[in-house]
Every structure is written in structure tokens, then in C-alpha cells.
Write an enzyme that holds these catalytic residues in place. Sequence first.
Site, PDB file in Angstrom:
ATOM      1  N   GLU A  46       1.127  -1.157   0.045  1.00 18.67           N
ATOM      2  CA  GLU A  46      -0.124   0.031   0.103  1.00 18.67           C
ATOM      3  C   GLU A  46       0.838   1.079  -0.189  1.00 18.67           C
ATOM      4  O   GLU A  46       2.088   1.380  -0.052  1.00 18.67           O
ATOM      5  CB  GLU A  46      -0.749  -0.107   1.400  1.00 18.67           C
ATOM      6  CG  GLU A  46      -0.153  -0.072   2.670  1.00 18.67           C
ATOM      7  CD  GLU A  46      -1.183  -0.262   3.735  1.00 18.67           C
ATOM      8  OE1 GLU A  46      -2.197  -0.790   3.570  1.00 18.67           O
ATOM      9  OE2 GLU A  46      -0.770   0.104   4.611  1.00 18.67           O
ATOM     10  N   HIS A  48       0.549   5.765   1.249  1.00 20.07           N
ATOM     11  CA  HIS A  48      -0.262   6.548   1.825  1.00 20.07           C
ATOM     12  C   HIS A  48       0.740   7.924   2.171  1.00 20.07           C
ATOM     13  O   HIS A  48       1.846   7.774   2.148  1.00 20.07           O
ATOM     14  CB  HIS A  48      -0.823   6.127   3.341  1.00 20.07           C
ATOM     15  CG  HIS A  48      -0.029   5.157   3.849  1.00 20.07           C
ATOM     16  ND1 HIS A  48       0.948   5.582   4.667  1.00 20.07           N
ATOM     17  CD2 HIS A  48      -0.199   4.006   4.328  1.00 20.07           C
ATOM     18  CE1 HIS A  48       1.725   4.473   5.523  1.00 20.07           C
ATOM     19  NE2 HIS A  48       0.931   3.497   5.096  1.00 20.07           N
ATOM     20  N   HIS A  52       5.980   5.853   8.096  1.00 24.81           N
ATOM     21  CA  HIS A  52       6.076   4.838   9.103  1.00 24.81           C
ATOM     22  C   HIS A  52       7.643   4.909   9.598  1.00 24.81           C
ATOM     23  O   HIS A  52       8.441   5.087   8.844  1.00 24.81           O
ATOM     24  CB  HIS A  52       5.914   3.397   8.487  1.00 24.81           C
ATOM     25  CG  HIS A  52       4.564   3.048   8.246  1.00 24.81           C
ATOM     26  ND1 HIS A  52       3.336   3.298   9.090  1.00 24.81           N
ATOM     27  CD2 HIS A  52       3.856   2.484   6.991  1.00 24.81           C
ATOM     28  CE1 HIS A  52       2.252   2.617   8.502  1.00 24.81           C
ATOM     29  NE2 HIS A  52       2.716   2.053   7.237  1.00 24.81           N
ATOM     30  N   HIS A  86       4.879   0.039  -0.082  1.00 26.40           N
ATOM     31  CA  HIS A  86       5.696  -0.674   0.886  1.00 26.40           C
ATOM     32  C   HIS A  86       4.677  -1.821   1.311  1.00 26.40           C
ATOM     33  O   HIS A  86       3.474  -1.811   1.284  1.00 26.40           O
ATOM     34  CB  HIS A  86       6.001   0.203   2.048  1.00 26.40           C
ATOM     35  CG  HIS A  86       4.840   0.779   2.837  1.00 26.40           C
ATOM     36  ND1 HIS A  86       4.181   1.975   2.256  1.00 26.40           N
ATOM     37  CD2 HIS A  86       4.203   0.079   4.052  1.00 26.40           C
ATOM     38  CE1 HIS A  86       3.255   2.263   3.363  1.00 26.40           C
ATOM     39  NE2 HIS A  86       3.268   1.195   4.127  1.00 26.40           N
ATOM     40  N   CYS A 100       5.511  -0.452  15.132  1.00 29.54           N
ATOM     41  CA  CYS A 100       5.287   0.491  14.080  1.00 29.54           C
ATOM     42  C   CYS A 100       4.659   1.601  14.503  1.00 29.54           C
ATOM     43  O   CYS A 100       3.747   1.763  15.351  1.00 29.54           O
ATOM     44  CB  CYS A 100       4.288  -0.056  12.998  1.00 29.54           C
ATOM     45  SG  CYS A 100       4.217   1.251  11.766  1.00 29.54           S
TER      46      CYS A 100
END
Lengths: 113, 113
Positions: A46, A48, A52, A86, A100
Site C-alpha cells: 500500500e 499513503h 512509518h 511498501h 510501527c
Amino acid sequence: MVQEYKAEGTDFQGITRQELTGIFGERTNFNLRYFEIQPGGYSSLERHVHEHVIIGARGKGILINEDREIPIAVHDVAYIAPQRKHQLRNHGSEPFGFYCIVDHERDQPVRAI
Amino acid sequence: MVQEYKAEGTDFQGITRQELTGIFGERTNFNLRYFEIQPGGYSSLERHVHEHVIIGARGKGILINEDREIPIAVHDVAYIAPQRKHQLRNHGSEPFGFYCIVDHERDQPVRAI
């Protein structure tokens, strides 16, 4: 509490999520989560806007970051920049666990191809 | 890069700091740091509005949180609420390492008594 990785979807396998801090009344600008991927499992591929930060916690895994495959072992720290495609994968024989950290306020992931 | 814990002060001992993410061009609302305390060492006893999230990474230590002494081992996660008087100590014989996550924008610590 160990939760399902996502409420629905078929683009991931053998992965669980635990929310650790950030949604229980804390006022932090970040959330800390723990994910664990079983051998052969993987997270969604995905993208975004939100970033992260990952810390290897148990076993070994692979971080796919666009066209790179980055090995993640215990205590390895990885940063995933905005809009990078990723995925986390476990190609090993033991569970792969990682922390995370994400911003508390963040956009929804979009499935990548 | 391993740094001094603080640029100046005499209220801490045997502790180092490593900035991991948040000050190298990332746009996250949080910073990730790693601290390591040698046997007999301790961080400043302090208070501030911003919150801490701590993850035990190496060895064992003690978190002082107001009047409580909380043992921290590897993978233990601790949350320190605003304005709580707190300190990390190593009473053991091996280095005590922990990750600490804070908001990127935050107030200055004030020494506590």
C-alpha cells in the site's frame, strides 16, 4: 489485545496487530502498534501520505520499499517516506514481529499495485 | 550517532542518547530516540507536559513514575503521563537500553525534586 490486521481485505496474510499506545486516552501525536507476521505471511502492499517508523522486535523480515527489499532484524529501525509503495513480508521460519509508529492523525492507506 | 544525554547538567549519570528518527528531514509528529544507561546510572528526575512512551530494548531497568517503581524489561512498554515526575535507573549489572518516543513539538523538561 491481539487484533485482526484489518477488518476486511484479501491482500494480506498471517498478520496480527496490537495497539499499544495512542488510542487509550493518551494525548500523544503518535500511535505505537505491534505487528506480527507468521512464516509466509505479509502485510498489504500500500501507499499513503503518512510516514512509518518500524523497529524490528522478533525474528526477521523483509521490508519492500518501492523497488528495494530491505532485511529487517531485531533492533533495525526503518523509515518509510510519504507515498512509498511498501509491504512487510516474512520469508523465514519463525514469527516476525515489529513495532510501527505512525502519526495519530493520518490518511487512509491506498492499495498499491 | 551516540550523543551525550544532555549538553549540561549534574543530575544524571552514565546515560547516552541516540536520535533515530524525527530530526533528519522526516515530517513525523514524533521523534524516536534510543537511550542506554550503564549500571548505576540514571536519567534526570524531571517533569514536563509532553508524554513519553518507552519500550525496553536491552537489559533491565527501573522507571520511577511519581511514587511508583516500575521494572522495565525487554519488550515492556510504559507510558508516562503529563507532568509526572519520572526517572529511569539502572540498578543492574548490564547496560539498560530503551527506546523513547515523544511528540516532535514539545515543552522543555523541568527538574523535579
